[in-house]
Design an enzyme around this catalytic site. Structure first.
Site, short mmCIF file in Angstrom:
data_model
loop_
_atom_site.label_atom_id
_atom_site.label_comp_id
_atom_site.label_asym_id
_atom_site.label_seq_id
_atom_site.Cartn_x
_atom_site.Cartn_y
_atom_site.Cartn_z
N HIS A 162 0.63 -1.09 -0.08
CA HIS A 162 -0.04 0.03 0.01
C HIS A 162 0.88 1.16 0.01
O HIS A 162 2.07 1.05 0.34
CB HIS A 162 -0.84 0.14 1.22
CG HIS A 162 -2.01 -0.97 1.34
ND1 HIS A 162 -2.04 -1.97 2.34
CD2 HIS A 162 -2.80 -1.34 0.57
CE1 HIS A 162 -3.17 -2.66 2.23
NE2 HIS A 162 -3.52 -2.28 1.20
N CYS A 249 -1.94 -0.56 9.84
CA CYS A 249 -2.96 -1.46 9.36
C CYS A 249 -3.95 -2.02 10.55
O CYS A 249 -5.08 -2.43 10.36
CB CYS A 249 -2.54 -2.66 8.69
SG CYS A 249 -1.46 -2.21 7.35
N1 GLY Z 1 -2.47 -9.31 4.66
C1 GLY Z 1 -2.65 -8.20 4.65
C2 GLY Z 1 -3.26 -7.88 3.13
O1 GLY Z 1 -2.71 -8.39 2.22
O2 GLY Z 1 -4.04 -7.18 2.97
#
Ligand code: GLY
Length: 254
Positions: A162, A249
């Site tokens: 991300h 996250c």
């Molecule tokens: N394991 C976190 C994701 O790939 O979104």
């Protein structure tokens, strides 16, 4: 932005089935639970009231709550995650967000968006176009932000899961970023602390009420931050790193 609250979801024993590209082995569930609990304690110590949601076995990645919603001062935006196995997580988060936010908006097909791709810097939103976040999803988000008087801009993401895997805002006009982003024209108006190429995981840090939470064990980054005058809180998240999860996250802050 100062925060008063956070939402987290406990990890499930199914965490080992989480999506990953990391070659760090399987997460150890009991250790993940201990690390998650210490993460929550740190958020509380930094002044946040934390809502802890129960683990969800059917969704191994559901502990990474940040991806399923973007929280702004005016509304919550429930995303449409780019990974098919994560789409159902939005229904899990919806009731709790409705209990906190009067305005709840949605990203919908054909657009996809993981909120791990969205970084807020002093009221402006930068949206990474990545394997998870499509241009259509980003355009939907920009239109929603406009409705609330907010601005959004897109940024391509070449490496990392991300956008926020590679860049964090630390306040004081300062970013912590990997080399990919430290030279990006869109970020040149900020002071940039560039993380060492061996410590790129530490580029995902969290500013909580004046302190910077960083993953434990990235000594060079801690030195850089302390040298620049930041107060640092190290938190162990190795079991989440094994499934491509970053420090940010694991919570939604508002
Ligand atoms: N394991 C976190 C994701 O790939 O979104």
């Amino acid at each position: 932005m100062n925060f008063t609250k956070a939402i987290v979801r406990k990890p499930s024993p199914s965490l080992e089935k989480g999506l990953t590209t990391a070659k760090l082995g399987l997460p150890v569930f009991e250790k993940a639970v201990r690390q998650h609990s210490k993460y929550v304690q740190t958020l509380k110590r930094l002044g946040l009231e934390v809502t802890e949601l129960e683990a969800s076995d059917p969704f191994p990645d559901a502990t990474f709550v940040e991806d399923v919603a973007l929280l702004t001062p005016h509304c919550a935006i429930i995303t449409n995650p780019g990974a098919p196995s994560r789409k159902g997580e939005t229904k899990l988060i919806e009731p709790i967000l409705k209990s906190f936010f009067e305005n709840v908006e949605y990203i919908s097909e054909p657009g996809t968006l993981d909120a791990g791709d969205v970084i807020e810097i002093e009221g402006e939103y930068f949206i990474g176009i990545s394997e998870r976040t499509s241009a259509k999803g980003a355009q939907q988000l920009i239109l929603i932000l406009h409705q609330y008087g907010l601005q959004g801009y897109t940024v391509p993401v070449q490496d990392g899961l991300h956008l926020k895997s590679s860049i964090s805002y630390l306040g004081n006009n300062t970013l912590l970023a990997t080399a990919d982003f430290s030279n990006h024209p869109i970020f040149q108006k900020y002071n940039i602390i560039e993380v060492n190429e061996e410590e790129t995981y530490a580029a995902n840090a969290l500013l909580i009420n004046g302190k910077v939470m960083v993953p434990r064990g990235f000594y060079h980054t801690v030195d850089q931050l302390e040298h620049a005058g930041f107060e640092v809180e190290e938190v162990a998240v190795s079991e989440f790193e094994k499934v491509d999860g970053g420090l940010s996250c694991l919570s939604l802050r508002f």
